[in-house]
Write a protein that holds these residues in place. Structure first.
Motif, PDB file in Angstrom:
ATOM      1  N   ILE A  74      -9.038   1.046  -5.155  1.00 59.19           N
ATOM      2  CA  ILE A  74      -8.945   0.463  -6.711  1.00 59.19           C
ATOM      3  C   ILE A  74      -8.707   1.624  -7.513  1.00 59.19           C
ATOM      4  O   ILE A  74      -8.073   1.860  -8.408  1.00 59.19           O
ATOM      5  N   TRP A  95     -26.520  -7.473 -12.034  1.00 58.11           N
ATOM      6  CA  TRP A  95     -25.430  -7.834 -11.421  1.00 58.11           C
ATOM      7  C   TRP A  95     -25.411  -8.258  -9.984  1.00 58.11           C
ATOM      8  O   TRP A  95     -24.329  -8.946  -9.421  1.00 58.11           O
ATOM      9  N   TYR A 110      -2.086  -2.739  -9.476  1.00 57.17           N
ATOM     10  CA  TYR A 110      -2.251  -3.412  -8.104  1.00 57.17           C
ATOM     11  C   TYR A 110      -3.435  -4.306  -8.215  1.00 57.17           C
ATOM     12  O   TYR A 110      -4.391  -4.113  -8.546  1.00 57.17           O
ATOM     13  N   ARG A 113       0.826  -1.226  -0.133  1.00 56.00           N
ATOM     14  CA  ARG A 113      -0.007   0.036  -0.030  1.00 56.00           C
ATOM     15  C   ARG A 113       0.913   1.130   0.178  1.00 56.00           C
ATOM     16  O   ARG A 113       0.744   2.148  -0.658  1.00 56.00           O
ATOM     17  N   THR A 131     -10.560  -7.774  -5.365  1.00 58.54           N
ATOM     18  CA  THR A 131     -11.940  -7.199  -5.385  1.00 58.54           C
ATOM     19  C   THR A 131     -12.081  -6.854  -6.692  1.00 58.54           C
ATOM     20  O   THR A 131     -11.211  -5.925  -7.178  1.00 58.54           O
ATOM     21  N   LEU A 132     -13.569  -7.094  -7.378  1.00 54.16           N
ATOM     22  CA  LEU A 132     -13.689  -6.285  -8.449  1.00 54.16           C
ATOM     23  C   LEU A 132     -15.025  -5.641  -8.254  1.00 54.16           C
ATOM     24  O   LEU A 132     -15.753  -6.095  -7.457  1.00 54.16           O
ATOM     25  N   TYR A 133     -15.306  -4.681  -9.126  1.00 56.84           N
ATOM     26  CA  TYR A 133     -16.599  -3.963  -9.116  1.00 56.84           C
ATOM     27  C   TYR A 133     -17.511  -4.899  -9.551  1.00 56.84           C
ATOM     28  O   TYR A 133     -17.844  -5.318 -10.605  1.00 56.84           O
ATOM     29  N   PRO A 134     -18.842  -5.174  -8.551  1.00 57.22           N
ATOM     30  CA  PRO A 134     -19.491  -6.207  -8.759  1.00 57.22           C
ATOM     31  C   PRO A 134     -20.685  -5.853  -9.830  1.00 57.22           C
ATOM     32  O   PRO A 134     -21.283  -6.597 -10.499  1.00 57.22           O
ATOM     33  N   PRO A 190      -4.941  -6.597  -5.441  1.00 58.33           N
ATOM     34  CA  PRO A 190      -5.369  -6.549  -4.115  1.00 58.33           C
ATOM     35  C   PRO A 190      -5.492  -7.902  -3.630  1.00 58.33           C
ATOM     36  O   PRO A 190      -5.791  -8.825  -4.165  1.00 58.33           O
ATOM     37  N   GLU A 199     -12.359  -0.137  -0.319  1.00 58.48           N
ATOM     38  CA  GLU A 199     -11.418  -0.878  -0.970  1.00 58.48           C
ATOM     39  C   GLU A 199     -11.887  -0.240  -2.703  1.00 58.48           C
ATOM     40  O   GLU A 199     -11.106  -0.308  -3.415  1.00 58.48           O
ATOM     41  N   TYR A 200     -13.185  -0.426  -2.824  1.00 59.76           N
ATOM     42  CA  TYR A 200     -13.649   0.303  -4.303  1.00 59.76           C
ATOM     43  C   TYR A 200     -12.829   1.577  -4.567  1.00 59.76           C
ATOM     44  O   TYR A 200     -12.521   1.813  -5.883  1.00 59.76           O
ATOM     45  N   SER A 222      -7.734  -9.090  -1.772  1.00 58.20           N
ATOM     46  CA  SER A 222      -9.133  -9.361  -1.496  1.00 58.20           C
ATOM     47  C   SER A 222      -9.776  -9.878  -3.065  1.00 58.20           C
ATOM     48  O   SER A 222     -10.718 -10.207  -3.005  1.00 58.20           O
ATOM     49  N   THR A 281      -5.662   3.720  -7.496  1.00 57.40           N
ATOM     50  CA  THR A 281      -4.407   3.322  -7.942  1.00 57.40           C
ATOM     51  C   THR A 281      -4.708   3.161  -9.461  1.00 57.40           C
ATOM     52  O   THR A 281      -3.716   3.412 -10.180  1.00 57.40           O
TER      53      THR A 281
END
Ligand SMILES: Nc1ncnc2c1ncn2[C@@H]1O[C@H](COP(=O)(O)OP(=O)(O)OP(=O)(O)O)[C@@H](O)[C@H]1O
Ligand SMILES: [Mg+2]
Lengths: 248, 251
Positions: B149, B243, A76, A47, A82-85, A78, B145-146, A80, B152
């Motif tokens: 991301i 979604w 990056y 980070r 994480t992706l945008y749902p 991560p 976190e959204y 987790s 970055t």
């Protein structure tokens, strides 16, 4: 290709010292494997490298400049995954290009190449909740690569993935690294994974993390590596012993 | 599956109507209560008037509800997102929120000569708060976190607000809208009982005529329109939130 320098980085949260004077260099196009026990501060280190978190002291340099999201591009991945749902796999992968206003034609071409490269092309129209953990890791990797990053940071991307799939993903990381030649920092607590992937291994102590050992594998263990070769097993054993020292 | 669900709903309505008719027939229900057949007959005799009154009510509703959408969503979004806006807006909202929409009726009728504006204000008050609160919650609960991301990847703050925070809050906003539609529609009828023309006023008029079947007929119409309005929002929800994990199964 960029050179990444970490010079004396320290970081605390309130009174908890997490990073203690960490220094190392990632030469252009090299894959640095950072190995450290669970909870030692690996995520915190990445980070700081990405610029999301500020170091208390010391500095991070990309090609001898302070990181700047306008000037430098950081990919990056991560921990987790994480992706945008609300975005499909393809839309997630292309998000960084959308931000940069890349035109539709060249970004859809790039999406095609990247999704093919990570083996997700058939799943490009799936939503994140419809794909497996391994596929999420691939999608996150493709998203990071899409912006053509100067530096690629990967935070234990395969930690929660079964051994078999993990092995294929590691092979893919190597292939992709050879193809795109990104300066990469790959963080993991898994010794085998690091020995398999890294050009240089950085072993961290337990929290507060500092560099315990730096080991250049590129000459003693040329790629492609066999996980059953004697050299591989020896290095793995040495590294495990180093980490075990941290808990005695 | 869809067909079977539809059939079940049809059956449930039929059974309810038959039980009601039966209960009236064997005198379990007082004779003053209308029977389904009386209500049906009232609807039949009023059939040419109903659309006019419904039109009035729906236009009151649309005006108030649209205003609530246009004001509640941006304010809810900004106060969920920016601490300073939150600190500014919250005390005002917290003091006005506990005032029931019904309490606004006299105020609205005095301050607006125009019935249309008066009743729209009541609906506005009724739908504003659920939409505001849910939008606020949506924006204040965007996972950090959204945001990181997007940062970055080089996104600006405004870009993150529109392209990350907004879609991330959408499920919450839409459920606020659904509640807002329900409450707003209830407020239409309440507001109209005191003057503005529409279904609410018709109920009052029929009451003075002691025509309970007609009262029930208008009540039924109000129920049906409310149901349809809410269905429309649900369809929008299903279409926009396809979604979401397990979303379709909730319905
Ligand atoms: N934002 C924060 N605020 C306070 N403490 C934090 C914060 N982030 C991390 N820490 C602390 O820093 C320490 C290191 O955390 P970090 O997540 O960097 O470890 P890690 O090596 O990535 O662990 P793991 O192997 O479990 O992923 C932990 O003790 C954690 O509690
Ligand atoms: Mg971690």
């Amino acid at each position: 290709m960029a050179e990444l320098n970490i010079v004396g980085v320290s970081k605390s949260f309130n009174n908890l010292k997490v990073l203690n004077n960490i220094s190392f260099t990632a030469k252009p196009g090299k894959l640095i494997g950072v190995l450290g026990p669970s909870g030692c501060g690996k995520t915190t280190l990445l980070r700081v490298l990405s610029g999301i978190e500020k170091a208390d002291s010391g500095k991070v340099l990309i090609n001898n400049e302070a990181p700047d999201t306008c000037k430098h591009k950081i990919g990056y991945v991560p921990q987790s995954l994480t992706l945008y749902p609300w975005r499909t796999v393809e839309e997630n992968v292309l998000f960084g290009l959308e931000i940069r206003g890349t035109d539709k034609k060249s970004s859809s071409e790039l999406a095609y190449n990247l999704l093919k490269a990570v083996g997700l092309y058939e799943f490009k129209d799936y939503y994140p909740h419809e794909i497996s953990g391994g596929m999420k890791a691939r999608a996150c990797l493709a998203r990071a690569l899409a912006i053509d990053p100067d530096v690629l940071l990967m935070d234990e991307p395969f930690a929660n993935i079964d051994t078999q799939t993990r092995y294929y993903l590691q092979l893919e990381v190597l292939k992709i690294h050879q193809k795109y030649k990104k300066t990469t920092v790959f963080v993991s607590h898994n010794v085998e994974e690091i020995v398999f992937l890294a050009d240089t291994v950085i072993v961290l102590t337990r929290r507060p993390a500092t560099v315990k050992k730096e080991l250049d594998l590129s000459t003693i263990l040329p790629k492609p590596r066999s996980i059953f070769s004697e050299e591989f097993l020896n290095i793995r054993k040495n590294l495990i012993q180093l980490i075990q020292e941290e808990f005695t | 599956m869809k067909f079977r669900d539809g059939l079940t709903s049809l059956t449930s309505i039929t059974v309810f109507t038959l039980l009601w008719e039966l209960a009236s027939e064997i005198r379990i229900l007082p004779a003053t209560l209308p029977r389904p057949i009386d209500v049906a007959f009232s609807i039949y005799t009023l059939i040419d008037k109903i659309p006019v009154h419904a039109y009035h009510s729906i236009s009151h509703f649309m005006a108030g509800f649209a205003m609530a959408l246009v004001i509640a969503i941006p304010i809810g979004a900004l106060s969920g997102w920016y601490h300073l806006v939150r600190a500014f807006i919250k005390p005002i909202v917290e003091i006005i929120r506990p005032i029931p929409p019904i309490a606004w009726i006299p105020f609205a009728l005095i301050s607006f000569r125009n019935d249309f504006e008066a009743s729209s204000l009541i609906i506005f008050i009724g739908s504003f708060f659920p939409i505001f609160t849910n939008t606020f919650l949506g924006f204040s609960n965007v996972p950090l976190e959204y945001v990181e991301i997007a940062k970055t990847l080089g996104a600006s703050d405004l870009y993150i607000l529109v392209k990350v925070a907004l879609p991330s809050s959408l499920p919450s906003i839409l459920s606020g809208i659904r509640t807002g539609v329900g409450i707003g529609w209830m407020c239409v009828v309440a507001a109209e009982m005191f003057g503005p023309p529409g279904l609410g006023l018709q109920i009052m008029n029929m009451r003075y005529l002691h025509d309970i079947s007609a009262v029930a007929a208008y009540m039924l119409i109000i129920g049906v329109i409310g149901f349809i309005l809410e269905r429309i929002v649900r369809i929008v929800e299903i279409k926009t939130l396809k979604w979401q994990k397990g979303f379709i199964r909730q319905f």
